[in-house]
Design an enzyme around this catalytic site. Structure first.
Site, PDB file in Angstrom:
ATOM      1  N   PRO A  31     -32.669  51.651  43.664  1.00 15.93           N
ATOM      2  CA  PRO A  31     -31.563  51.043  44.048  1.00 15.93           C
ATOM      3  C   PRO A  31     -30.981  50.123  42.784  1.00 15.93           C
ATOM      4  CG  PRO A  31     -33.363  49.970  45.128  1.00 15.93           C
ATOM      5  CD  PRO A  31     -33.748  51.325  44.386  1.00 15.93           C
ATOM      6  N   LEU A  32     -29.831  50.438  42.214  1.00 20.44           N
ATOM      7  CA  LEU A  32     -29.348  49.773  41.104  1.00 20.44           C
ATOM      8  C   LEU A  32     -27.911  49.351  41.684  1.00 20.44           C
ATOM      9  CD1 LEU A  32     -29.921  52.446  38.388  1.00 20.44           C
ATOM     10  CD2 LEU A  32     -31.106  50.062  38.534  1.00 20.44           C
ATOM     11  N   THR A  33     -27.666  47.810  41.500  1.00 29.22           N
ATOM     12  CA  THR A  33     -26.334  47.220  41.814  1.00 29.22           C
ATOM     13  C   THR A  33     -25.364  47.495  40.640  1.00 29.22           C
ATOM     14  OG1 THR A  33     -27.385  45.348  43.027  1.00 29.22           O
ATOM     15  CG2 THR A  33     -25.272  45.198  41.869  1.00 29.22           C
ATOM     16  N   ALA A  64     -28.141  47.687  46.820  1.00 25.44           N
ATOM     17  CA  ALA A  64     -28.035  46.476  47.645  1.00 25.44           C
ATOM     18  C   ALA A  64     -26.743  46.508  48.246  1.00 25.44           C
ATOM     19  CB  ALA A  64     -28.536  45.349  46.846  1.00 25.44           C
ATOM     20  N   TYR A 187     -33.937  37.314  46.839  1.00 21.86           N
ATOM     21  CA  TYR A 187     -32.881  37.465  47.922  1.00 21.86           C
ATOM     22  C   TYR A 187     -33.430  36.953  49.236  1.00 21.86           C
ATOM     23  CZ  TYR A 187     -30.413  39.812  44.186  1.00 21.86           C
ATOM     24  OH  TYR A 187     -29.820  39.969  42.948  1.00 21.86           O
ATOM     25  N   ARG A 232     -38.659  47.248  50.272  1.00 21.71           N
ATOM     26  CA  ARG A 232     -38.885  46.806  48.786  1.00 21.71           C
ATOM     27  C   ARG A 232     -39.293  45.384  48.668  1.00 21.71           C
ATOM     28  NH1 ARG A 232     -35.227  47.375  43.346  1.00 21.71           N
ATOM     29  NH2 ARG A 232     -36.651  48.680  42.052  1.00 21.71           N
ATOM     30  N   GLY A 319     -34.846  53.271  37.448  1.00 20.01           N
ATOM     31  CA  GLY A 319     -33.893  52.748  37.356  1.00 20.01           C
ATOM     32  C   GLY A 319     -32.895  53.379  36.048  1.00 20.01           C
TER      33      GLY A 319
END
Length: 366
Positions: A31-33, A64, A187, A232, A319
């Protein structure tokens, strides 16, 4: 693809059973913002194109995504709390499935990493009133320091759990094959888990079982709504000013505890982005977690293949390499060179540095 695979990488191209899915390879999209959501935190056609381009991954883990309105930490990140967002995400899931891929959604609450300028003046929340230091957040008024968060009351935490549960329900309605609970990178759920950011008392603070309580409650709630659930974690990562007094002990305890949670996979970030905290997380987690283990951070294709072949991990997520190489599995199979990513476009709007990276077979001959 497998007939092109060099022996060195063959372990990455064996199928992997993951919950109700059968992954054709073990090269996972991390997952990559990317901050390409439209106003209102709406996923749009551009995001659908991006994910469909990378559908040859064994599994795509989408970025995310906010579970509760008013908790933005990246300004232009997507959400999954409204019907419009469900419809927007359906563009991506349909495009990925049409391309033969599988995709899950990472569901997320930013906690103290959120900022009032991104959320109508609302103060961010956290397990304890401890601000992120040493970094700044991008806002409409430029880079700003993080602010002191408000400590969540115990009575508010069922609402957080409900937000994750509804997000999983909405993700399923949007066509995702499952969800990944974001318990990493400083987070909200990670803030509760680690003792550097959780200094509260009561049932959600103090001991490790108490600090993990919110995370485990979220997993239990999400399991009722999604066909596949992953998690994760990043016990070593100091990103967002995070630290824990015993990351190896935390990892070992959590790996054992997660065996009874019905989790389909555990996604482990094995290192610290800034190199401040050291340790081997993979070995204790592999020794104690009995399910599918996906590892992340700094793997080359050769190291990933060796780790899978040795049984240390079941898959590896990539990533930055996947960001600039939409056909990464094919490139690994061909032992082809990789394109370099452009950091200047990681979070910028539009297709440049997002959907314009070419496939290897479309690149001009040198």
């Amino acid at each position: 693809m497998t007939d092109l695979t060099p022996t060195l990488f063959s372990s990455l191209f064996t199928p992997l059973a993951l919950g109700p899915l059968l992954l054709p390879n073990r090269v996972i999209y991390a997952p990559l913002t990317r901050c390409r959501a439209e106003p209102g935190h709406l996923p749009g056609p551009l995001m659908a194109t991006y994910y469909a381009q990378r559908a040859s991954a064994g599994l795509l883990i989408a970025e995310a995504t906010m579970v509760i309105e008013g908790n933005s930490a990246f300004w232009h990140e997507p959400g999954i709390y409204s019907q419009a967002q469900v419809e927007g995400w359906r563009l991506s899931t349909e495009a990925v499935h049409a391309a033969g891929g599988r995709i899950v959604l990472q569901i997320w609450h930013g906690g103290r990493a959120c900022h009032p300028l991104l959320n109508g003046g609302r103060q961010p929340v956290a397990p304890s009133p401890i601000a992120i230091t040493g970094d700044e957040v991008h806002t409409p008024e430029g880079k700003q320091p993080y602010v002191l968060p408000r400590q969540l009351g115990d009575e508010e935490l069922p609402g957080i759990v409900e937000g994750f549960r509804l997000a999983a329900r909405h993700a399923t309605a949007a066509g995702f094959d499952g969800v990944e609970v974001h318990g990493a990178n400083g987070y909200l759920l990670d803030q509760f888990l680690r003792d550097g950011s959780n200094q509260r008392g009561g049932p959600y603070g103090g001991s490790l079982p108490n600090r993990a309580r919110l995370l485990l409650e979220v997993i239990e709630a999400v399991r009722q709504e999604a066909p596949l659930v992953g998690l994760r974690i990043s016990p070593l990562n100091s990103y967002n000013a995070m630290v824990d007094s015993d990351p190896i002990g935390l990892s070992t305890w959590l790996a054992e505890r997660l065996n009874s949670c019905g989790l389909d996979y555990l996604h482990l970030m094995r290192a610290d982005l800034y190199g401040q905290q050291q340790g081997d997380l993979v070995t204790p987690v592999r020794n104690h977690f009995k399910g599918v283990l996906i590892a992340n951070m700094g793997y080359t294709a050769a190291e990933a293949a060796a780790a899978v072949a040795a049984g240390m991990v079941d898959g590896v997520s990539f990533g930055r390499a996947f960001l600039s190489n939409p056909d990464l599995p094919e490139r690994i199979a061909r032992n082809a060179p990789l394109s370099e990513a452009d950091p200047a476009s990681f979070y910028s709007p539009g297709p440049v540095g997002y959907t314009d990276y070419p496939r290897f077979d479309a690149m001009p001959a040198s």
